[in-house]
Design an enzyme around this catalytic site. Sequence first.
Site, PDB file in Angstrom:
ATOM      1  N   ARG A  58      -5.314  13.460   4.856  1.00 26.08           N
ATOM      2  CA  ARG A  58      -5.542  14.066   3.233  1.00 26.08           C
ATOM      3  C   ARG A  58      -6.391  13.144   2.474  1.00 26.08           C
ATOM      4  O   ARG A  58      -7.189  13.255   2.135  1.00 26.08           O
ATOM      5  CB  ARG A  58      -3.843  13.548   3.175  1.00 26.08           C
ATOM      6  CG  ARG A  58      -3.140  15.678   3.167  1.00 26.08           C
ATOM      7  CD  ARG A  58      -1.418  14.943   3.541  1.00 26.08           C
ATOM      8  NE  ARG A  58      -1.982  14.433   5.199  1.00 26.08           N
ATOM      9  CZ  ARG A  58      -1.282  15.347   5.955  1.00 26.08           C
ATOM     10  NH1 ARG A  58      -0.613  16.581   5.150  1.00 26.08           N
ATOM     11  NH2 ARG A  58      -1.582  14.658   6.988  1.00 26.08           N
ATOM     12  N   THR A  59      -6.090  11.547   2.984  1.00 26.61           N
ATOM     13  CA  THR A  59      -7.023  10.785   2.641  1.00 26.61           C
ATOM     14  C   THR A  59      -7.890  10.178   2.273  1.00 26.61           C
ATOM     15  O   THR A  59      -8.806  10.484   1.745  1.00 26.61           O
ATOM     16  CB  THR A  59      -6.160   9.336   3.139  1.00 26.61           C
ATOM     17  OG1 THR A  59      -4.515   9.840   3.250  1.00 26.61           O
ATOM     18  CG2 THR A  59      -5.961   7.621   1.796  1.00 26.61           C
ATOM     19  N   LYS A  86     -19.108  -0.107  21.014  1.00 23.47           N
ATOM     20  CA  LYS A  86     -19.385  -1.283  21.221  1.00 23.47           C
ATOM     21  C   LYS A  86     -19.407  -2.259  21.554  1.00 23.47           C
ATOM     22  O   LYS A  86     -19.543  -3.596  21.848  1.00 23.47           O
ATOM     23  CB  LYS A  86     -21.233  -1.454  21.194  1.00 23.47           C
ATOM     24  CG  LYS A  86     -22.159   0.564  21.326  1.00 23.47           C
ATOM     25  CD  LYS A  86     -23.111  -0.043  20.945  1.00 23.47           C
ATOM     26  CE  LYS A  86     -23.766   0.862  19.654  1.00 23.47           C
ATOM     27  NZ  LYS A  86     -25.310   0.779  19.614  1.00 23.47           N
ATOM     28  N   ARG A 108      -9.259   2.578   6.294  1.00 16.80           N
ATOM     29  CA  ARG A 108      -7.392   2.473   6.360  1.00 16.80           C
ATOM     30  C   ARG A 108      -8.237   1.743   7.785  1.00 16.80           C
ATOM     31  O   ARG A 108      -9.012   1.916   8.723  1.00 16.80           O
ATOM     32  CB  ARG A 108      -7.583   3.724   6.967  1.00 16.80           C
ATOM     33  CG  ARG A 108      -6.580   3.689   7.806  1.00 16.80           C
ATOM     34  CD  ARG A 108      -6.342   5.629   7.971  1.00 16.80           C
ATOM     35  NE  ARG A 108      -5.775   6.026   6.896  1.00 16.80           N
ATOM     36  CZ  ARG A 108      -4.671   6.531   6.240  1.00 16.80           C
ATOM     37  NH1 ARG A 108      -4.053   7.703   7.269  1.00 16.80           N
ATOM     38  NH2 ARG A 108      -4.216   7.397   5.390  1.00 16.80           N
ATOM     39  N   HIS A 136       0.030   1.753   1.479  1.00 18.88           N
ATOM     40  CA  HIS A 136      -0.891   2.937   1.527  1.00 18.88           C
ATOM     41  C   HIS A 136      -1.138   2.520  -0.299  1.00 18.88           C
ATOM     42  O   HIS A 136       0.038   3.590  -0.763  1.00 18.88           O
ATOM     43  CB  HIS A 136      -0.506   3.953   1.893  1.00 18.88           C
ATOM     44  CG  HIS A 136      -0.984   4.836   2.204  1.00 18.88           C
ATOM     45  ND1 HIS A 136      -2.521   5.163   1.713  1.00 18.88           N
ATOM     46  CD2 HIS A 136      -1.231   5.796   3.136  1.00 18.88           C
ATOM     47  CE1 HIS A 136      -3.122   6.100   1.894  1.00 18.88           C
ATOM     48  NE2 HIS A 136      -1.853   6.899   2.671  1.00 18.88           N
TER      49      HIS A 136
END
Length: 313
Positions: A58-59, A86, A108, A136
């Site tokens: 969703r986000t 890496k 995020r 959030h």
Amino acid sequence: MKLARKHLLGMEGVSRTEIETLLNSAETFKEILDRKIPKVPSLRGLTAVNLFFEPSTRTRLSFELAEKRLSADSVSISPSGSSSEKGESLIDTIHNVEAMKVDFLIVRHSAAGAPHFLASRCDVAVINAGDGCHEHPTQALLDLFTIRQHLPTFEGLKVAILGDIAHSRVARSNIWALRTMGADVTLCAPRTLLPPGIEDLGAKIHPRLDDLIDEMDIIMVLRIQKERQGESFLPSSREYARHFSLTRSRADRMKANSFIMHPGPINRGIEMAPEVADGPRSVILDQVTNGVAVRMAVLYLLAGGETDHALAN
Ligand code: CP
């Protein structure tokens, strides 16, 4: 109205006026999204990079759509396939992204505080798309926007946040935002899923869902976050569901005009019955729809836009 901030890192410290400005602007963008061609040139020439170090449907998708609807250039990267595989550090990754002259970083990350760390060390606007168990903010804003579509005021509104509060960034951002707007927030969860000191954020705690259910205007159900529970926080999913699941019989006891929210994704049959998630009191898909307009408002205002001018652009 303009927003006098460069970053959106959390709802802690965001004022009522700022929240109203963001929600009013999202209202305008929702009208744009209902047009035949849902696109405006407001952010033409600006570039957004979506850095998702944790999974998202969703986000991430709604930020990408919001950027495209505003005519920004938009790219997304995830750890898989990037040089973080890496061993490149987060700050090195960000300095390299910044060197390509971008305007927004939407981040995020599993580490609480990662977006704050980046905001203090780079020049671009940083938006927190979820940091660990911390905040959030755009989820809380889209939740408030959805509530405002159904109810005339936040003042005195009775909101229960139900479930895995301990691991929920959605809960923290919503407590800050709802309390700022004057709502009365009650947390309902097993003791093991309530973090110490959470009541200091201004919410009440009640351990029995059955005592609350017929008083609440809104029940915001949270996902049991199995991926963040390193040890057993619950005796069993069945035991949890017996006391805390929003079953059909419990939902039937809710008062008239009350409704049910969930940020997604849903563990159907654990925190909520499938027929409740899809039932008449559920506004869950409205929350998803509103995510695009709210994220357009956040991007537009952080870029220095003014609420009154959004449609004129
Ligand atoms: N509500 C929410 O953050 O969903 P995603 O994890 O799918 O982005």
